[in-house]
Write an enzyme that holds these catalytic residues in place. Structure first.
Site, PDB file in Angstrom:
ATOM      1  N   HIS A 184       8.127  -4.677  -2.461  1.00 17.14           N
ATOM      2  CA  HIS A 184       6.384  -5.785  -2.798  1.00 17.14           C
ATOM      3  C   HIS A 184       5.635  -4.985  -2.987  1.00 17.14           C
ATOM      4  CE1 HIS A 184       9.643  -8.798  -1.791  1.00 17.14           C
ATOM      5  NE2 HIS A 184       9.999  -8.341  -1.459  1.00 17.14           N
TER       6      HIS A 184
HETATM    7  C1  BDR Z   1       5.840  -9.553   2.069  1.00 16.68           C
HETATM    8  O1  BDR Z   1       6.552  -9.735   3.812  1.00 16.68           O
HETATM    9  C2  BDR Z   1       6.311  -9.074   4.416  1.00 16.68           C
HETATM   10  O2  BDR Z   1       8.210  -8.881   4.602  1.00 16.68           O
HETATM   11  C3  BDR Z   1       6.488  -6.999   3.364  1.00 16.68           C
HETATM   12  O3  BDR Z   1       6.175  -6.127   3.870  1.00 16.68           O
HETATM   13  C4  BDR Z   1       5.618  -7.633   2.043  1.00 16.68           C
HETATM   14  O4  BDR Z   1       4.364  -7.298   2.078  1.00 16.68           O
HETATM   15  C5  BDR Z   1       7.055  -9.671   1.099  1.00 16.68           C
HETATM   16  O5  BDR Z   1       7.205 -11.098   1.170  1.00 16.68           O
END
Ligand code: BDR
Ligand code: CA
Length: 317
Positions: free
Chosen positions: A241
């Site tokens: 992400h």
């Molecule tokens: C986001 O939530 C976190 O777990 C990850 O690092 C990312 O920033 C994804 O939903």
């Protein structure tokens, strides 16, 4: 010397990839890294960020710790997908940081860096938006120094931490609302809908692991995260992400965006933390929506994006 950048982060396995992407990119002027609670508590996210910069041989980059909790409603629940220490239990495999933590807090460091910069700075928040909301609220004078905020967060079709909400927004919805809906700094939102389509598979990870010490160390942080995403994706792979958002931050236009009003559910109900991206066609008519508009990343050349991140990480200085 390229894009001036501040990353606000809660490492986090995908944060680790994102930080490394910026830290090894010769065309990025990484001014500082600020930390926030999120995937794990603040002390761990801060230690992780410092070790990751050491891994990338960037002890020149200052790190300052920020918020340990959300702005308004306390929320003790961390993410469970990054392992006990945020890095699949492998944080200790990274080198210890030689540079001390900054005496300033995250907002203080961001203000100093913004004020000292001779050109506008991009801020890439890849965790809960608490620090960035506090910055905008307490230091409105620095807005002019922010080129744009490119954040990972939100979802259009669904959430991940709840049916409605994506983790970063859910972790501090009031802060997210301030940044996304109640301010006027140019903002790009990189939602789940797109980051999932940019998932990388085990072949991609294997190429990274065999590329050199940085790639090998990053791949070694993935086991718990990989186990989670194996269930989500149905194959051996991860969703990086935060690296998708940082890729756009350092290479503007890499992601295709569409412009929409975005609101954040700050109610106490089951949709708390949901991002409401208003895609009703009538709102696209000129003059129909005078309010705040956000650039929402909706598409990219998926293979090109994967190749961009991999090449940068492989060609680490
Ligand atoms: C986001 O939530 C976190 O777990 C990850 O690092 C990312 O920033 C994804 O939903
Ligand atoms: Ca994150």
């Amino acid at each position: 010397m390229g894009t001036k950048l501040i990353i606000d982060t809660d490492p986090g396995v995908d944060d680790a990839f994102a930080i490394a992407l910026a830290a090894v990119s010769a065309d990025v002027d990484l001014l500082g890294v600020t930390t926030v609670f999120g995937n794990v508590p603040l002390a761990m996210t801060t230690a992780n960020a410092r070790r990751l910069l050491q891994l990338c041989d960037r002890p020149d980059v200052p790190v300052a710790a920020g918020a340990a909790r959300p702005l308004v409603h306390r929320n003790e629940r961390n993410s469970t997908v990054h392992g006990v220490d945020g890095l699949s239990g492998r944080a200790g495999s990274l080198p210890e940081a030689t540079r001390p933590l900054e005496p300033q807090d995250a907002v203080g460091l961001m203000v100093s860096l913004l004020e000292a910069s001779d050109e506008p700075v991009t801020i890439a928040p890849i965790g809960p938006l608490t620090n960035v909301a506090a910055l905008l609220a307490a230091h409105p004078g620095v807005r002019d120094k922010i080129a744009r905020i490119v954040l990972m967060g939100g979802g259009m079709a669904h959430g991940n931490i709840t049916a409605a909400a994506e983790f970063n927004i859910w972790a501090d919805p009031e802060a997210a609302r301030r940044v996304l809906s109640e301010d006027d700094v140019p903002c790009v939102m990189v939602p789940l809908d797109l980051t999932h389509r940019c998932a990388v598979d085990s072949a991609w990870l294997a190429k990274l692991a065999s590329s050199g010490p940085i790639g090998k160390a990053l791949d070694a942080l993935t086991p718990d995260y990989l186990a989670h995403y194996r269930r989500v994706l149905g194959y051996d792979g991860i969703v990086m992400h935060d690296a998708v958002a940082v890729a756009e931050a350092i290479n503007p236009g890499l992601l295709r965006t569409e412009t929409y009003p975005v609101n954040v559910d700050t109610s106490a109900g089951p949709s708390r933390g949901q991002t409401l991206v208003d895609r009703r066609p009538a709102l696209q008519d000129p003059g129909a929506q005078p309010g705040r508009l956000i650039e929402v990343a909706t598409d990219t050349d998926l293979d090109g994006l994967r190749e961009f991140v991999l090449t940068r990480l492989i060609e680490a200085r």
